[in-house]
Write a protein that holds these residues in place. Structure first.
Motif, PDB file in Angstrom:
ATOM      1  N   LEU A  11      -4.915  -2.542  -2.415  1.00 32.69           N
ATOM      2  CA  LEU A  11      -5.966  -2.764  -3.392  1.00 32.69           C
ATOM      3  C   LEU A  11      -7.117  -3.553  -3.422  1.00 32.69           C
ATOM      4  N   ASN A  12      -7.122  -4.337  -2.325  1.00 29.86           N
ATOM      5  CA  ASN A  12      -8.063  -5.470  -2.408  1.00 29.86           C
ATOM      6  C   ASN A  12      -9.705  -4.792  -2.523  1.00 29.86           C
ATOM      7  N   HIS A  13      -9.972  -3.681  -1.700  1.00 29.40           N
ATOM      8  CA  HIS A  13     -11.226  -3.157  -1.620  1.00 29.40           C
ATOM      9  C   HIS A  13     -11.546  -2.430  -3.186  1.00 29.40           C
ATOM     10  N   ARG A  14     -10.650  -2.522  -4.255  1.00 29.95           N
ATOM     11  CA  ARG A  14     -11.160  -2.099  -5.653  1.00 29.95           C
ATOM     12  C   ARG A  14     -11.270  -3.428  -6.342  1.00 29.95           C
ATOM     13  N   TYR A  15     -10.840  -4.762  -5.837  1.00 30.26           N
ATOM     14  CA  TYR A  15     -10.994  -5.970  -6.825  1.00 30.26           C
ATOM     15  C   TYR A  15     -11.734  -7.059  -6.155  1.00 30.26           C
ATOM     16  N   ARG A  16     -12.397  -6.730  -5.064  1.00 33.49           N
ATOM     17  CA  ARG A  16     -13.150  -7.773  -4.227  1.00 33.49           C
ATOM     18  C   ARG A  16     -14.076  -8.506  -4.889  1.00 33.49           C
ATOM     19  N   ASN A  17     -14.529  -7.841  -6.055  1.00 32.80           N
ATOM     20  CA  ASN A  17     -15.983  -8.472  -6.665  1.00 32.80           C
ATOM     21  C   ASN A  17     -15.287  -9.569  -7.762  1.00 32.80           C
ATOM     22  N   ASP A  25      -3.645 -10.889 -12.689  1.00 33.75           N
ATOM     23  CA  ASP A  25      -2.797 -10.254 -13.616  1.00 33.75           C
ATOM     24  C   ASP A  25      -3.067  -8.924 -13.958  1.00 33.75           C
ATOM     25  N   ILE A  26      -3.265  -7.822 -13.322  1.00 29.72           N
ATOM     26  CA  ILE A  26      -3.952  -6.502 -13.785  1.00 29.72           C
ATOM     27  C   ILE A  26      -2.884  -5.607 -14.091  1.00 29.72           C
ATOM     28  N   ARG A  27      -3.234  -4.547 -14.759  1.00 28.90           N
ATOM     29  CA  ARG A  27      -2.538  -3.573 -15.126  1.00 28.90           C
ATOM     30  C   ARG A  27      -2.851  -2.291 -14.118  1.00 28.90           C
ATOM     31  N   LEU A  28      -2.190  -1.813 -13.664  1.00 29.12           N
ATOM     32  CA  LEU A  28      -2.518  -0.740 -12.265  1.00 29.12           C
ATOM     33  C   LEU A  28      -3.037   0.526 -13.161  1.00 29.12           C
ATOM     34  N   ALA A  29      -4.284   0.858 -12.838  1.00 26.73           N
ATOM     35  CA  ALA A  29      -4.726   2.450 -13.450  1.00 26.73           C
ATOM     36  C   ALA A  29      -4.223   3.131 -12.546  1.00 26.73           C
ATOM     37  N   GLU A  30      -4.099   4.386 -12.814  1.00 27.50           N
ATOM     38  CA  GLU A  30      -3.392   5.820 -12.416  1.00 27.50           C
ATOM     39  C   GLU A  30      -4.074   6.087 -10.760  1.00 27.50           C
ATOM     40  N   LYS A  33      -2.362   3.043  -8.786  1.00 30.18           N
ATOM     41  CA  LYS A  33      -1.280   3.732  -8.264  1.00 30.18           C
ATOM     42  C   LYS A  33      -1.252   4.773  -7.295  1.00 30.18           C
ATOM     43  N   ALA A  34      -2.061   5.427  -7.256  1.00 32.76           N
ATOM     44  CA  ALA A  34      -1.979   6.451  -6.415  1.00 32.76           C
ATOM     45  C   ALA A  34      -2.736   6.202  -4.955  1.00 32.76           C
ATOM     46  N   CYS A  35      -3.509   5.102  -4.805  1.00 31.78           N
ATOM     47  CA  CYS A  35      -3.704   4.584  -3.510  1.00 31.78           C
ATOM     48  C   CYS A  35      -2.456   3.774  -3.029  1.00 31.78           C
ATOM     49  N   GLY A  36      -1.971   2.992  -4.014  1.00 29.62           N
ATOM     50  CA  GLY A  36      -0.536   2.258  -3.401  1.00 29.62           C
ATOM     51  C   GLY A  36       0.326   3.329  -2.753  1.00 29.62           C
ATOM     52  N   ARG A  37       0.558   4.523  -3.667  1.00 26.68           N
ATOM     53  CA  ARG A  37       1.566   5.645  -2.945  1.00 26.68           C
ATOM     54  C   ARG A  37       1.211   5.840  -1.770  1.00 26.68           C
ATOM     55  N   ALA A  38      -0.172   6.177  -1.572  1.00 28.70           N
ATOM     56  CA  ALA A  38      -0.619   6.608  -0.239  1.00 28.70           C
ATOM     57  C   ALA A  38      -0.582   5.560   0.742  1.00 28.70           C
ATOM     58  N   ALA A  62       0.549  -4.713  -6.748  1.00 25.95           N
ATOM     59  CA  ALA A  62       0.535  -3.599  -5.892  1.00 25.95           C
ATOM     60  C   ALA A  62       1.962  -3.604  -5.170  1.00 25.95           C
ATOM     61  N   GLY A  63       2.356  -4.841  -4.882  1.00 25.31           N
ATOM     62  CA  GLY A  63       3.769  -5.032  -4.305  1.00 25.31           C
ATOM     63  C   GLY A  63       4.609  -4.518  -5.302  1.00 25.31           C
ATOM     64  N   PHE A  64       4.629  -4.892  -6.631  1.00 24.55           N
ATOM     65  CA  PHE A  64       5.587  -4.631  -7.657  1.00 24.55           C
ATOM     66  C   PHE A  64       5.654  -3.255  -7.749  1.00 24.55           C
ATOM     67  N   TYR A  65       4.552  -2.559  -7.739  1.00 22.04           N
ATOM     68  CA  TYR A  65       4.610  -0.962  -7.999  1.00 22.04           C
ATOM     69  C   TYR A  65       4.882  -0.451  -6.657  1.00 22.04           C
ATOM     70  N   GLY A  66       4.629  -0.647  -5.635  1.00 26.96           N
ATOM     71  CA  GLY A  66       5.123  -0.243  -4.240  1.00 26.96           C
ATOM     72  C   GLY A  66       6.618  -0.316  -4.198  1.00 26.96           C
ATOM     73  N   ARG A  67       7.284  -1.325  -4.435  1.00 31.06           N
ATOM     74  CA  ARG A  67       8.696  -1.486  -4.481  1.00 31.06           C
ATOM     75  C   ARG A  67       9.359  -0.545  -5.343  1.00 31.06           C
ATOM     76  N   GLU A  68       8.797  -0.271  -6.486  1.00 30.60           N
ATOM     77  CA  GLU A  68       9.667   0.701  -7.460  1.00 30.60           C
ATOM     78  C   GLU A  68       9.430   2.098  -6.899  1.00 30.60           C
ATOM     79  N   TYR A  69       8.256   2.294  -6.508  1.00 33.09           N
ATOM     80  CA  TYR A  69       7.770   3.720  -6.034  1.00 33.09           C
ATOM     81  C   TYR A  69       8.912   3.844  -4.873  1.00 33.09           C
ATOM     82  N   THR A  70       8.902   3.185  -3.785  1.00 33.96           N
ATOM     83  CA  THR A  70       9.636   3.268  -2.730  1.00 33.96           C
ATOM     84  C   THR A  70      11.196   3.557  -3.304  1.00 33.96           C
TER      85      THR A  70
END
Length: 123
Positions: A11-17, A25-30, A33-38, A62-70
């Motif tokens: 996700l760094n490309h989304r938050y680099r600014n 400490d962000i809440r992932l938008a949908e 999450k789609a980017c993380g799943r991909a 993204a790590g916590f979401y990726g772990r749960e998604y997996t």
């Protein structure tokens, strides 16, 4: 043979600014999450990796979401929650002499800024 990649920024490309030292400490938008799943699907299904570490700069969401998604999707791959923490030596001008420290297995990041030599959990 164990195939792994321990330095992935989904996700760094989304938050680099974000400003240095800004809380990440962000809440992932949908779409996050789609980017993380991909990324996870690509690593598991295309690259056929056994384990990956999701290590966005200064954030772990993204790590916590990726772990749960997996786990939920039944993919046979281990996700290590990590972060690439950007720190610098005291007294250096902002943006100069930054050090990127890869941290693995973190449950949360303490408050720190780019002017911190090393956060407490790295000492």
């Amino acid at each position: 043979m164990l195939k792994s990649d321990y330095h992935i920024h989904p996700l760094n490309h989304r938050y680099r600014n974000a400003s240095p030292g800004e809380p990440r400490d962000i809440r992932l938008a949908e779409d996050d999450k789609a980017c993380g799943r991909a990324v996870v699907d690509w690593c598991a299904l295309e690259r056929r990796l056994n384990s990956i570490a999701l290590t966005d700069h200064d954030m772990t969401a993204a790590g916590f979401y990726g772990r749960e998604y997996t786990r939920q999707s039944g993919l046979n791959m281990e996700i290590i929650v990590g972060a690439e923490c950007e720190v610098t030596a005291p007294g250096c001008p902002p943006g100069k002499d930054w050090v990127h420290v890869l941290c693995y297995g973190v449950e949360s990041l303490p408050e720190y800024s780019h002017t911190t030599l090393l956060p407490d959990f790295m000492a």
